[in-house]
Motif scaffolding. Structure first.
Motif, PDB file in Angstrom:
ATOM      1  N   TYR A 177      11.748 -20.219 -26.173  1.00 40.51           N
ATOM      2  CA  TYR A 177      11.383 -18.864 -25.764  1.00 40.51           C
ATOM      3  C   TYR A 177      12.610 -18.089 -25.305  1.00 40.51           C
ATOM      4  N   ARG A 178      13.528 -18.776 -24.616  1.00 40.07           N
ATOM      5  CA  ARG A 178      14.700 -18.068 -24.064  1.00 40.07           C
ATOM      6  C   ARG A 178      15.907 -18.089 -25.000  1.00 40.07           C
ATOM      7  N   GLY A 179      15.766 -18.728 -26.173  1.00 47.03           N
ATOM      8  CA  GLY A 179      16.893 -18.781 -27.105  1.00 47.03           C
ATOM      9  C   GLY A 179      18.009 -19.704 -26.636  1.00 47.03           C
ATOM     10  N   TRP A 180      17.643 -20.770 -25.927  1.00 48.16           N
ATOM     11  CA  TRP A 180      18.641 -21.680 -25.366  1.00 48.16           C
ATOM     12  C   TRP A 180      18.731 -23.020 -26.114  1.00 48.16           C
ATOM     13  N   LEU A 181      18.056 -23.162 -27.261  1.00 48.95           N
ATOM     14  CA  LEU A 181      18.004 -24.488 -27.914  1.00 48.95           C
ATOM     15  C   LEU A 181      19.397 -25.047 -28.185  1.00 48.95           C
ATOM     16  N   ASP A 182      20.332 -24.189 -28.629  1.00 49.49           N
ATOM     17  CA  ASP A 182      21.677 -24.676 -28.952  1.00 49.49           C
ATOM     18  C   ASP A 182      22.462 -25.103 -27.707  1.00 49.49           C
ATOM     19  N   LEU A 183      22.052 -24.584 -26.553  1.00 50.93           N
ATOM     20  CA  LEU A 183      22.770 -24.930 -25.320  1.00 50.93           C
ATOM     21  C   LEU A 183      22.387 -26.310 -24.790  1.00 50.93           C
ATOM     22  N   PHE A 184      21.231 -26.818 -25.219  1.00 52.82           N
ATOM     23  CA  PHE A 184      20.707 -28.066 -24.650  1.00 52.82           C
ATOM     24  C   PHE A 184      20.352 -29.044 -25.770  1.00 52.82           C
ATOM     25  N   PRO A 185      21.374 -29.559 -26.482  1.00 56.90           N
ATOM     26  CA  PRO A 185      21.075 -30.406 -27.647  1.00 56.90           C
ATOM     27  C   PRO A 185      20.338 -31.692 -27.291  1.00 56.90           C
ATOM     28  N   LEU A 186      20.605 -32.262 -26.126  1.00 57.02           N
ATOM     29  CA  LEU A 186      19.899 -33.513 -25.789  1.00 57.02           C
ATOM     30  C   LEU A 186      18.418 -33.231 -25.522  1.00 57.02           C
ATOM     31  N   PHE A 187      18.145 -32.243 -24.677  1.00 54.41           N
ATOM     32  CA  PHE A 187      16.735 -31.926 -24.382  1.00 54.41           C
ATOM     33  C   PHE A 187      15.983 -31.580 -25.669  1.00 54.41           C
ATOM     34  N   ALA A 188      16.599 -30.743 -26.517  1.00 52.90           N
ATOM     35  CA  ALA A 188      15.921 -30.304 -27.741  1.00 52.90           C
ATOM     36  C   ALA A 188      15.669 -31.489 -28.671  1.00 52.90           C
ATOM     37  N   THR A 189      16.670 -32.357 -28.791  1.00 47.27           N
ATOM     38  CA  THR A 189      16.540 -33.488 -29.725  1.00 47.27           C
ATOM     39  C   THR A 189      15.472 -34.470 -29.254  1.00 47.27           C
ATOM     40  N   VAL A 190      15.384 -34.705 -27.945  1.00 45.49           N
ATOM     41  CA  VAL A 190      14.363 -35.636 -27.442  1.00 45.49           C
ATOM     42  C   VAL A 190      12.977 -35.175 -27.896  1.00 45.49           C
ATOM     43  N   HIS A 191      12.675 -33.907 -27.733  1.00 46.55           N
ATOM     44  CA  HIS A 191      11.342 -33.431 -28.130  1.00 46.55           C
ATOM     45  C   HIS A 191      11.152 -33.568 -29.642  1.00 46.55           C
ATOM     46  N   GLU A 192      12.183 -33.233 -30.406  1.00 44.63           N
ATOM     47  CA  GLU A 192      12.025 -33.294 -31.866  1.00 44.63           C
ATOM     48  C   GLU A 192      11.841 -34.732 -32.354  1.00 44.63           C
ATOM     49  N   ILE A 193      12.423 -35.685 -31.626  1.00 48.05           N
ATOM     50  CA  ILE A 193      12.162 -37.102 -31.956  1.00 48.05           C
ATOM     51  C   ILE A 193      10.712 -37.453 -31.605  1.00 48.05           C
ATOM     52  N   CYS A 194      10.267 -37.008 -30.426  1.00 49.59           N
ATOM     53  CA  CYS A 194       8.901 -37.341 -29.982  1.00 49.59           C
ATOM     54  C   CYS A 194       7.845 -36.845 -30.964  1.00 49.59           C
ATOM     55  N   ILE A 195       8.114 -35.714 -31.631  1.00 52.30           N
ATOM     56  CA  ILE A 195       7.094 -35.162 -32.557  1.00 52.30           C
ATOM     57  C   ILE A 195       7.426 -35.504 -34.021  1.00 52.30           C
ATOM     58  N   PHE A 196       8.281 -36.504 -34.230  1.00 51.56           N
ATOM     59  CA  PHE A 196       8.593 -37.044 -35.570  1.00 51.56           C
ATOM     60  C   PHE A 196       9.393 -36.081 -36.456  1.00 51.56           C
ATOM     61  N   HIS A 197       9.994 -35.047 -35.884  1.00 48.16           N
ATOM     62  CA  HIS A 197      10.823 -34.158 -36.719  1.00 48.16           C
ATOM     63  C   HIS A 197      12.194 -34.755 -36.967  1.00 48.16           C
TER      64      HIS A 197
END
Ligand SMILES: NC(=O)c1ccc[n+]([C@@H]2O[C@H](COP(=O)([O-])OP(=O)(O)OC[C@H]3O[C@@H](n4cnc5c(N)ncnc54)[C@H](O)[C@@H]3O)[C@@H](O)[C@H]2O)c1
Ligand SMILES: O=P(O)(O)OC[C@H](O)CO
Length: 274
Positions: free
Chosen positions: A227-247
């Motif tokens: 929502y805040r456009g911060w995905l690139d700033l937090f690669p670990l947080f973003a990647t954890v979720h994408e692993i959890c949902i099989f992406h």
């Protein structure tokens, strides 16, 4: 004095049932590690309690795996309070024992975000364990995770203090959860299964009715980042979720987390990144 301690995903429903049943002079404390994400943005559980029930709410977080405390092994915890240090002192006295050392800091959001966000890092540590990547890699993931915890917290609340991350609620809870917590344990099994069995299935099988905090928190953090456009700033947080949902496969935790943003997140200046 009212103590809240339940998996965070049930708190909104519990608060709804309590509305109108609690006197205004009650003091509350939340031991709940998590947050809710609403249309208007993230809402910490202590704020949810305060807003819905009209009462003041402190937090208590720390390196506190329950079965060790139950057999009275020494540990520490941190009370976070907003303004009233006398109330904080009452909570410190109430919880302190010779084997449970409690200190108070005036940083309710910082303390609560430490307890919340370390559960996302614990999933990353569990993936590393499941892939047998070793202690150096795990330490690196924990360091990157701690940095993201600090930056994310300071971006959301400019009042968050750096020193809070050195209290029990910060680095100590991160370490114990990445070594011995439930999110780590289930994430290890998830990675060992090649990311093919769902967290829901593994949770039901491995935790006998207990609830994982990390997976829902990873989703909630991801919603905030998107929502805040911060995905690139937090690669670990973003990647954890994408692993959890099989992406992404579990191995992405290392490939993606090392993509550190070029600009410094360390000062966490809200003015620069909000
Ligand atoms: N267990 C620990 O080591 C530990 C340590 C420190 C903090 N915490 C925090 O304390 C909180 C509670 O953790 P826990 O380990 O006691 O939880 P838990 O996973 O053991 O679950 C506690 C209870 O929640 C109940 N529950 C299930 N569905 C529910 C629903 N729909 N509504 C209400 N309750 C429901 C379950 O019956 C269960 O008995 C969490 O925020 C956790 O992060 C836990
Ligand atoms: O078992 P976890 O991973 O939910 O962690 C429990 C506590 O939060 C540790 O302080």
């Amino acid at each position: 004095m009212l103590v809240f301690v339940t998996p965070h995903q049930f708190m909104e429903g519990i608060c709804k049932k309590l509305v109108g049943k609690i006197k205004g002079d009650v003091e509350a404390i939340s031991l709940i590690k998590g947050m809710e994400v609403k249309m208007e943005g993230p809402c910490m559980i202590s704020s949810l309690i305060s807003q819905q029930l009209g009462i003041n709410c402190c937090v208590l977080m720390g390196a506190n795996i329950a079965n060790e405390i139950a057999v009275e092994k020494f540990s520490e915890a941190t009370v976070g309070y907003r303004e009233n240090s006398l109330i904080a002192e009452k909570w410190v006295q109430l919880f302190s024992t010779p084997y449970f050392l409690v200190t108070a800091v005036q940083d309710v959001e910082g303390v609560e975000l430490c307890g919340t966000l370390k559960n996302v890092v614990a999933l990353a540590a569990g993936f590393v364990d499941g892939l047998e990547m070793g202690n150096n890699t795990k330490a690196a993931i924990m360091r990157i995770g701690l940095r993201e915890m600090k930056s994310f917290s300071k971006l959301l609340f400019s009042s968050v203090k750096d020193t809070t991350f050195f209290e029990s609620c910060g680095v100590a809870d991160l370490i114990t959860t990445c070594l011995g917590g439930r999110s780590r344990k289930v994430a290890e099994a998830f990675a060992k299964n090649g990311g093919k069995r769902s967290f829901d299935e593994l949770e039901a099988e491995m935790l006998q009715g207990q609830k994982l905090q990390g997976v829902s928190t990873a989703r909630e953090v991801y919603e905030v980042l998107s929502y805040r456009g911060w995905l690139d700033l937090f690669p670990l947080f973003a990647t954890v979720h994408e692993i959890c949902i099989f992406h992404l496969p579990p191995s992405a935790i290392v490939e993606h987390s090392e993509r550190t943003p070029r600009f410094s997140l360390l000062d966490g200046s809200a003015a620069l990144y909000c």
